[in-house]
Design a protein around this motif. Structure first.
Motif, PDB file in Angstrom:
ATOM      1  N   LEU A 356     -45.663 -29.863 -13.143  1.00  0.00           N
ATOM      2  CA  LEU A 356     -45.935 -30.172 -11.634  1.00  0.00           C
ATOM      3  C   LEU A 356     -45.974 -31.351 -11.546  1.00  0.00           C
ATOM      4  CD1 LEU A 356     -48.780 -27.562 -10.966  1.00  0.00           C
ATOM      5  CD2 LEU A 356     -46.494 -27.328 -10.777  1.00  0.00           C
ATOM      6  N   GLU A 357     -45.131 -31.929 -10.300  1.00  0.00           N
ATOM      7  CA  GLU A 357     -45.321 -33.626 -10.002  1.00  0.00           C
ATOM      8  C   GLU A 357     -46.441 -33.630  -8.821  1.00  0.00           C
ATOM      9  OE1 GLU A 357     -41.319 -34.252  -8.747  1.00  0.00           O
ATOM     10  OE2 GLU A 357     -40.495 -33.989 -10.649  1.00  0.00           O
ATOM     11  N   VAL A 404     -44.870 -25.148  -1.152  1.00  0.00           N
ATOM     12  CA  VAL A 404     -44.236 -24.499  -0.293  1.00  0.00           C
ATOM     13  C   VAL A 404     -43.640 -23.383  -0.773  1.00  0.00           C
ATOM     14  CG1 VAL A 404     -42.021 -24.748   1.246  1.00  0.00           C
ATOM     15  CG2 VAL A 404     -43.485 -26.751   0.764  1.00  0.00           C
ATOM     16  N   GLN A 405     -43.473 -23.194  -2.043  1.00  0.00           N
ATOM     17  CA  GLN A 405     -42.774 -21.968  -2.449  1.00  0.00           C
ATOM     18  C   GLN A 405     -43.945 -20.862  -2.374  1.00  0.00           C
ATOM     19  OE1 GLN A 405     -41.318 -22.216  -6.498  1.00  0.00           O
ATOM     20  NE2 GLN A 405     -40.490 -20.371  -6.554  1.00  0.00           N
ATOM     21  N   ILE A 406     -45.051 -21.182  -2.812  1.00  0.00           N
ATOM     22  CA  ILE A 406     -46.217 -20.280  -2.737  1.00  0.00           C
ATOM     23  C   ILE A 406     -46.159 -19.793  -1.225  1.00  0.00           C
ATOM     24  CG2 ILE A 406     -48.798 -20.097  -3.034  1.00  0.00           C
ATOM     25  CD1 ILE A 406     -48.513 -22.137  -5.053  1.00  0.00           C
ATOM     26  N   VAL A 407     -46.635 -20.487  -0.260  1.00  0.00           N
ATOM     27  CA  VAL A 407     -46.797 -20.106   1.066  1.00  0.00           C
ATOM     28  C   VAL A 407     -45.610 -19.351   1.611  1.00  0.00           C
ATOM     29  CG1 VAL A 407     -47.390 -20.652   3.453  1.00  0.00           C
ATOM     30  CG2 VAL A 407     -48.203 -22.185   1.297  1.00  0.00           C
ATOM     31  N   ALA A 477     -45.870 -12.719  -8.398  1.00  0.00           N
ATOM     32  CA  ALA A 477     -45.810 -13.145  -9.900  1.00  0.00           C
ATOM     33  C   ALA A 477     -45.681 -14.389  -9.796  1.00  0.00           C
ATOM     34  CB  ALA A 477     -44.666 -12.296 -10.757  1.00  0.00           C
ATOM     35  N   LEU A 478     -44.896 -14.894  -8.987  1.00  0.00           N
ATOM     36  CA  LEU A 478     -44.471 -16.427  -9.314  1.00  0.00           C
ATOM     37  C   LEU A 478     -45.565 -17.042  -8.440  1.00  0.00           C
ATOM     38  CD1 LEU A 478     -40.707 -16.836  -8.389  1.00  0.00           C
ATOM     39  CD2 LEU A 478     -41.802 -18.115 -10.236  1.00  0.00           C
ATOM     40  N   LEU A 482     -47.941 -20.133 -10.338  1.00  0.00           N
ATOM     41  CA  LEU A 482     -47.895 -21.387  -9.553  1.00  0.00           C
ATOM     42  C   LEU A 482     -49.406 -21.735  -9.210  1.00  0.00           C
ATOM     43  CD1 LEU A 482     -44.631 -21.107  -7.831  1.00  0.00           C
ATOM     44  CD2 LEU A 482     -45.039 -22.581  -9.884  1.00  0.00           C
ATOM     45  N   VAL A 483     -49.904 -20.812  -8.532  1.00  0.00           N
ATOM     46  CA  VAL A 483     -51.485 -21.101  -8.160  1.00  0.00           C
ATOM     47  C   VAL A 483     -52.449 -21.579  -9.313  1.00  0.00           C
ATOM     48  CG1 VAL A 483     -53.346 -20.112  -7.060  1.00  0.00           C
ATOM     49  CG2 VAL A 483     -51.283 -19.930  -6.118  1.00  0.00           C
TER      50      VAL A 483
END
Length: 650
Positions: A356-357, A404-407, A477-478, A482-483
């Motif tokens: 993570l950045e 952004v990918q999560i939301v 699942a992603l 990620l969370v």
């Protein structure tokens, strides 16, 4: 046991017995036969405890070759020092008219270790007075060793059953009674020592799940009827009705101390193992469903791409039809690329290779970007999206792209599983410690048993059977992975089928005073190149190289195509290039090695080197960067991004 040898006095010690020792008295004839025939070591001692005689069997047991040096010696002096007090006590008991008994160690005259069970008794004369003392020693070395071996075996058995957490039981078919033989059995069955004993029938009816009783009865009958081992797996019910899986092993046993055959065995709690087996079976089933789904999802875009290719071979198309065919191919390739990227993303995230950045971010900015990405799908399905954001900063420490990918995945999930014209609600709430983002829809909902598995890989296979939603079931699942990488938690709630769903993400709130950084926005695409570039394309896939060259030529650039590293190196000796687009997986010399050679060549040392490859892992990017590449693009290439890169050079 280590035995100190030569405790028994050496024969030289007895070569000169004291002159005041009375001569050996004859053994009374009445007891002579018994005295000599006794298998034990029998000794006659005088009242002071000195040896007068020893039977022949005793001399053999003590490995005495010549008895003469021992006559007149104190019997206690033949024992090891640590046994002498015990010997003297036994002698005192006999002198007082009693019987002394003890067990002690004493080696033979030749140093052989022996354990003895000894009885010391008085011998009275006709006048009732003490005349002699009788000492009888029985060799119990073998018995003692057998006992020690038995105890050692029992200790090892106890250790093994404790380590394996095994219970022990015995069933007597004649009395039809079951006994529990160790504490673990009581623990597994949840019973107390005070509970009444049971027979086989009561065990089945009182402990076993009703569906397992018949199998248990059959297993017991088969074991008793034949000479076969008893084995059974089933569920036992506790007093509160909870079921635990147990495994019973047993076999028929007829011991020397048991007049009849019994069934002895073990019982183990295998609940955890059965749950793990069920999970493996379920995972295997979902894997098979996923593979079938993957084949379906890949065939879908391949069908129109194949049809478009066949159509283009016919020729004689107007511009509008060619454009429409091109758009179909582009959409389907984009769909396939999305599927492959999802697969690779899951592999990277679940494999722990994603870095993570992080930076302080306002979650409201993240929502804005995610809504922009998911907007076309939401509008295309006619949904109404309501967004509720707090008026003040909702700062978290995170990776902008991944948040952004999560939301976006949560919004896409809501859009796909809500019938057209539905409602989607996105809101952010927070407290002192956490920021809570939730996405609620009024869609198809989730059955209760699926809600706990909805974040598992490939769970989309159970989400809908008609495949109207599409996808591989990887998005949620992603989201979960990620969370959790962000130190957060994700949850799902649904009242059931048709009742909609709510997905909630909880992230740690950043309260250390750092200002949120606005996520980088995608820049506008360039209208076209400022000048034509000389570009070298190297790819052993002839069709891929030809199509890429045609695309770039259409954009106004000058193209040279080679299909091997050797031909490319030969070409740069006669031409100069602004940009080199290289496949990594070239034969003979791979793209990384070729890039290193190009960097050291005067004609291409300042050229832009771009890797065009199917290898997209983070390790692949690091290797290409180390080889001298400026850019790393994964096939199929995002043409818009490629045009932007070329525009920067032009």
């Amino acid at each position: 046991m280590l035995v100190e040898k030569n405790r028994f006095p050496a024969m030289s010690d007895f070569s000169s017995p004291s002159s005041d020792v009375p001569p050996a008295l004859p053994v009374p004839d009445l007891g002579a036969a018994m005295y000599e025939s006794s298998p034990d070591c029998v000794k006659l001692l005088d009242k002071s405890g000195r040896i007068e005689s020893m039977n022949k069997n005793g001399q053999c047991a003590m490995e005495i070759d010549d008895m003469t040096p021992l006559l007149g010696r104190s019997w206690s002096s033949l024992w090891p020092p640590e046994a002498v007090p015990t010997v003297l006590t036994a002698l005192d008991d006999a002198r007082r008219g009693g019987t002394g008994r003890f067990t002690a160690f004493c080696p033979t005259a030749k140093g052989t270790p022996r354990w003895w069970d000894v009885i010391v008794a008085p011998i009275f004369g006709a006048d009732g007075k003490l005349q002699r003392v009788l000492a009888m020693s029985r060799d119990i070395t073998g018995v003692r060793q057998a006992g020690q071996a038995l105890r050692h075996s029992a200790e090892r058995l106890q250790l093994a059953t404790d380590a394996a957490e095994l219970g022990l039981w015995t069933w007597d078919p004649v009395s039809d009674m079951v006994t529990w033989d160790n504490e673990r059995t009581y623990d597994i069955l949840g019973i107390a020592h005070s509970d009444p004993p049971v027979n086989a029938a009561r065990f089945a009816s009182e402990f076993l799940h009703p569906d397992d009783i018949e199998r248990f009865t059959d297993a017991v009958a088969a074991s008793v009827a034949g000479n076969m081992r008893f084995q059974f797996q089933g569920r036992v019910l506790s007093q509160d009705g909870a079921a635990r899986w147990v495994e019973l092993y047993g076999r028929r046993h007829h011991g020397e101390d048991r007049p009849r055959t019994q069934l002895v065995g073990t019982i183990a709690d295998i609940t955890a193992r059965k749950l793990a087996e069920d999970k493996l079976i379920d995972a295997d089933r979902r894997k098979d469903e996923f593979l079938a789904m993957l084949a379906h999802e890949l065939r879908n875009p391949l069908a129109p791409i194949g049809a478009a290719a066949e159509l283009l071979k016919l020729g004689k198309f107007d511009e509008a039809r060619v454009r429409k065919t091109s758009e179909i191919i582009s959409r389907q390739v984009s769909h396939m690329t999305h599927l492959v990227n999802d697969l690779l993303d899951v592999s990277r995230v679940t494999g722990g290779v994603v870095k993570l950045e992080t930076a302080p971010l306002d979650l409201r900015d993240i929502v804005a970007d995610a809504v922009e990405q998911s907007g076309p799908l939401i509008r295309g399905r006619g949904h109404q999206l309501a967004i509720h954001l707090p008026p003040y900063g909702t700062t978290v420490l995170g990776d902008a792209k991944r948040l952004v990918q999560i939301v976006g995945n949560l919004l896409n999930n809501a859009a796909k599983y809500t019938p057209d014209g539905g409602n989607i609600d996105l809101r952010i709430e927070m407290d002192d410690e956490r920021v809570l983002l939730s996405v609620t829809d009024n869609g198809v909902g989730i059955e209760h048993q699926l809600a706990c598995r909805v974040f598992d890989l490939f769970s989309q296979a159970e989400h809908t059977s008609d495949r109207t939603a599409g996808g591989l079931g990887l998005g949620l699942a992603l989201v979960k992975s990620l969370v959790e990488l962000h130190g957060g938690k994700v949850s799902c709630y649904s009242a059931g089928t048709g009742a909609g769903s709510t997905f909630s993400v909880s992230l740690p709130r950043l309260r250390d005073g750092r200002e949120a950084v606005a996520p980088a926005r995608a820049r506008e695409a360039h209208a076209g190149p400022a000048r034509a570039l000389d570009i070298l394309v190297v790819d052993d896939n002839v069709d891929a190289a030809a199509m890429l060259a045609m695309l770039l030529e259409a954009a106004g650039h000058r193209l040279t195509v080679e299909h091997s590293a050797r031909d490319a190196l030969a070409r740069i000796d006669t031409a100069r290039f602004d940009v080199c687009l290289l496949d990594i997986g070239l034969p003979e010399m791979d793209g990384n090695a070729l890039a290193t050679r190009l960097r050291s060549h005067p004609g291409t040392c300042n050229a832009l080197l771009v890797a065009i490859t199917g290898y997209g892992q983070e390790s692949d990017r690091r290797r290409s960067q180390a080889a001298g590449f400026d850019q790393h693009m994964v096939k199929p290439v995002d043409t818009g991004k490629l045009m932007d890169v070329l525009a920067d050079v032009a």
